[in-house]
Scaffold this motif. Structure first.
Motif, PDB file in Angstrom:
ATOM      1  N   LEU A 136       0.747  -1.118   0.175  1.00  0.00           N
ATOM      2  CA  LEU A 136       0.035   0.048   0.085  1.00  0.00           C
ATOM      3  C   LEU A 136       0.944   1.058  -0.064  1.00  0.00           C
ATOM      4  O   LEU A 136       1.471   1.508   0.757  1.00  0.00           O
ATOM      5  N   GLU A 137       1.043   1.967  -0.877  1.00  0.00           N
ATOM      6  CA  GLU A 137       1.665   3.360  -1.174  1.00  0.00           C
ATOM      7  C   GLU A 137       0.597   4.511  -1.212  1.00  0.00           C
ATOM      8  O   GLU A 137      -0.232   4.587  -1.939  1.00  0.00           O
ATOM      9  N   ARG A 138       1.197   5.449  -0.441  1.00  0.00           N
ATOM     10  CA  ARG A 138       0.616   6.657  -0.211  1.00  0.00           C
ATOM     11  C   ARG A 138       0.606   7.356  -1.561  1.00  0.00           C
ATOM     12  O   ARG A 138      -0.292   8.329  -1.997  1.00  0.00           O
ATOM     13  N   GLY A 139       1.608   7.269  -2.091  1.00  0.00           N
ATOM     14  CA  GLY A 139       2.026   7.996  -3.340  1.00  0.00           C
ATOM     15  C   GLY A 139       1.551   7.735  -4.674  1.00  0.00           C
ATOM     16  O   GLY A 139       0.635   6.598  -4.723  1.00  0.00           O
ATOM     17  N   ALA A 140       1.937   8.324  -5.682  1.00  0.00           N
ATOM     18  CA  ALA A 140       1.262   7.856  -6.987  1.00  0.00           C
ATOM     19  C   ALA A 140       2.445   6.915  -7.848  1.00  0.00           C
ATOM     20  O   ALA A 140       1.931   6.614  -9.120  1.00  0.00           O
ATOM     21  N   THR A 141       3.266   6.336  -7.309  1.00  0.00           N
ATOM     22  CA  THR A 141       4.164   5.347  -7.851  1.00  0.00           C
ATOM     23  C   THR A 141       4.653   4.503  -7.068  1.00  0.00           C
ATOM     24  O   THR A 141       4.763   4.544  -5.635  1.00  0.00           O
ATOM     25  N   VAL A 142       5.031   3.312  -7.687  1.00  0.00           N
ATOM     26  CA  VAL A 142       5.652   2.307  -7.159  1.00  0.00           C
ATOM     27  C   VAL A 142       6.549   1.559  -8.049  1.00  0.00           C
ATOM     28  O   VAL A 142       6.291   1.456  -9.010  1.00  0.00           O
ATOM     29  N   ASN A 143       7.553   0.661  -7.674  1.00  0.00           N
ATOM     30  CA  ASN A 143       8.345   0.053  -8.673  1.00  0.00           C
ATOM     31  C   ASN A 143       8.946   0.878  -9.696  1.00  0.00           C
ATOM     32  O   ASN A 143       9.095   0.478 -10.643  1.00  0.00           O
ATOM     33  N   GLY A 144       9.238   2.075  -9.131  1.00  0.00           N
ATOM     34  CA  GLY A 144      10.064   2.894 -10.152  1.00  0.00           C
ATOM     35  C   GLY A 144       9.184   3.356 -11.316  1.00  0.00           C
ATOM     36  O   GLY A 144       9.415   3.987 -12.604  1.00  0.00           O
ATOM     37  N   GLY A 145       7.774   3.169 -11.340  1.00  0.00           N
ATOM     38  CA  GLY A 145       6.834   3.612 -12.191  1.00  0.00           C
ATOM     39  C   GLY A 145       6.484   2.398 -13.152  1.00  0.00           C
ATOM     40  O   GLY A 145       5.769   2.617 -14.167  1.00  0.00           O
ATOM     41  N   ASN A 146       7.131   1.354 -13.015  1.00  0.00           N
ATOM     42  CA  ASN A 146       7.001   0.100 -13.590  1.00  0.00           C
ATOM     43  C   ASN A 146       5.565  -0.780 -13.307  1.00  0.00           C
ATOM     44  O   ASN A 146       5.852  -1.720 -12.470  1.00  0.00           O
ATOM     45  N   PHE A 147       4.610  -0.132 -13.776  1.00  0.00           N
ATOM     46  CA  PHE A 147       3.325  -0.961 -13.222  1.00  0.00           C
ATOM     47  C   PHE A 147       2.143  -0.773 -14.379  1.00  0.00           C
ATOM     48  O   PHE A 147       2.240   0.281 -15.155  1.00  0.00           O
ATOM     49  N   GLN A 148       1.012  -1.672 -14.406  1.00  0.00           N
ATOM     50  CA  GLN A 148      -0.102  -1.313 -15.257  1.00  0.00           C
ATOM     51  C   GLN A 148      -1.273  -1.090 -14.180  1.00  0.00           C
ATOM     52  O   GLN A 148      -1.337  -1.899 -13.298  1.00  0.00           O
ATOM     53  N   VAL A 149      -1.937   0.020 -14.502  1.00  0.00           N
ATOM     54  CA  VAL A 149      -3.092   0.076 -13.675  1.00  0.00           C
ATOM     55  C   VAL A 149      -4.315  -0.859 -14.079  1.00  0.00           C
ATOM     56  O   VAL A 149      -4.716  -1.074 -15.103  1.00  0.00           O
ATOM     57  N   LEU A 150      -4.802  -1.353 -12.961  1.00  0.00           N
ATOM     58  CA  LEU A 150      -5.728  -2.498 -13.154  1.00  0.00           C
ATOM     59  C   LEU A 150      -7.391  -1.854 -12.559  1.00  0.00           C
ATOM     60  O   LEU A 150      -8.201  -2.236 -13.183  1.00  0.00           O
ATOM     61  N   GLY A 151      -7.072  -0.668 -11.857  1.00  0.00           N
ATOM     62  CA  GLY A 151      -8.352  -0.037 -11.514  1.00  0.00           C
ATOM     63  C   GLY A 151      -8.540   0.510 -10.095  1.00  0.00           C
ATOM     64  O   GLY A 151      -7.721   0.067  -9.321  1.00  0.00           O
ATOM     65  N   ALA A 152      -9.558   1.220  -9.940  1.00  0.00           N
ATOM     66  CA  ALA A 152      -9.729   1.774  -8.680  1.00  0.00           C
ATOM     67  C   ALA A 152     -10.386   0.745  -7.540  1.00  0.00           C
ATOM     68  O   ALA A 152     -11.251  -0.078  -7.964  1.00  0.00           O
ATOM     69  N   VAL A 153      -9.893   0.681  -6.541  1.00  0.00           N
ATOM     70  CA  VAL A 153     -10.555   0.094  -5.442  1.00  0.00           C
ATOM     71  C   VAL A 153     -10.985   0.908  -4.187  1.00  0.00           C
ATOM     72  O   VAL A 153     -10.445   1.787  -3.927  1.00  0.00           O
ATOM     73  N   LYS A 154     -12.200   0.683  -3.798  1.00  0.00           N
ATOM     74  CA  LYS A 154     -12.914   1.560  -2.718  1.00  0.00           C
ATOM     75  C   LYS A 154     -13.639   0.694  -1.877  1.00  0.00           C
ATOM     76  O   LYS A 154     -14.200  -0.330  -2.344  1.00  0.00           O
ATOM     77  N   THR A 155     -13.534   0.729  -0.549  1.00  0.00           N
ATOM     78  CA  THR A 155     -14.235  -0.403   0.407  1.00  0.00           C
ATOM     79  C   THR A 155     -14.411   0.405   1.573  1.00  0.00           C
ATOM     80  O   THR A 155     -13.893   1.519   1.735  1.00  0.00           O
ATOM     81  N   SER A 156     -15.271  -0.092   2.419  1.00  0.00           N
ATOM     82  CA  SER A 156     -15.578   0.230   3.781  1.00  0.00           C
ATOM     83  C   SER A 156     -15.448  -0.886   5.013  1.00  0.00           C
ATOM     84  O   SER A 156     -15.680  -1.734   4.568  1.00  0.00           O
ATOM     85  N   VAL A 157     -15.148  -0.590   6.176  1.00  0.00           N
ATOM     86  CA  VAL A 157     -15.178  -1.673   7.283  1.00  0.00           C
ATOM     87  C   VAL A 157     -15.940  -0.863   8.177  1.00  0.00           C
ATOM     88  O   VAL A 157     -15.763   0.166   8.722  1.00  0.00           O
TER      89      VAL A 157
END
Length: 127
Positions: free
Chosen positions: A46-67
């Protein structure tokens, strides 16, 4: 006109139903998600910022949930529980990480005496 007024609140509640959980359900949901996920649920970053792995990733979609808490007498959901539910939802999409992670404060929601929302963007890391 009256039918429209009655249907709209029901649609709003139905839209939230799949993403909402109580803390007691998280272990079972983690086990279920682990059966289809390549990355173990507990290892989804879980990353607070907009990038991970040096920007080498594919966006799968938004996730939104509640507990949420089932009664007024139960403790409020913790940040860790909201993070776990976010990982579960990301695992369902085949994610390795969640970027732009946001964990909210305790608030009011339709199915609970108090809930904590979590959101982010599920991504698949590219090596």
């Amino acid at each position: 006109m009256k039918k429209t007024i009655l249907v709209l609140p029901l649609l709003a509640l139905a839209a939230c139903a799949d993403e909402f959980s109580y803390p007691a359900q998280l272990d079972k949901q983690t086990q279920e998600a682990a059966q289809t996920s390549v990355t173990p649920v507990g290892q989804i970053a879980l990353e607070r910022g907009a990038t991970v792995n040096g920007g080498n990733f594919q966006v799968l979609g938004a996730v939104k949930t509640s507990v949420g808490k089932p009664t007024a007498f139960h403790p409020a959901p913790t940040v860790a529980q909201a993070e776990q539910k976010l990982r579960i939802e990301a695992a369902k999409l085949g994610a390795d990480a969640v970027i732009n992670t946001e964990i909210g404060e305790i608030g009011v929601c339709p199915f609970s005496w108090g809930c904590r929302n979590a959101s982010g963007t599920a991504v698949k890391l590219i090596y």
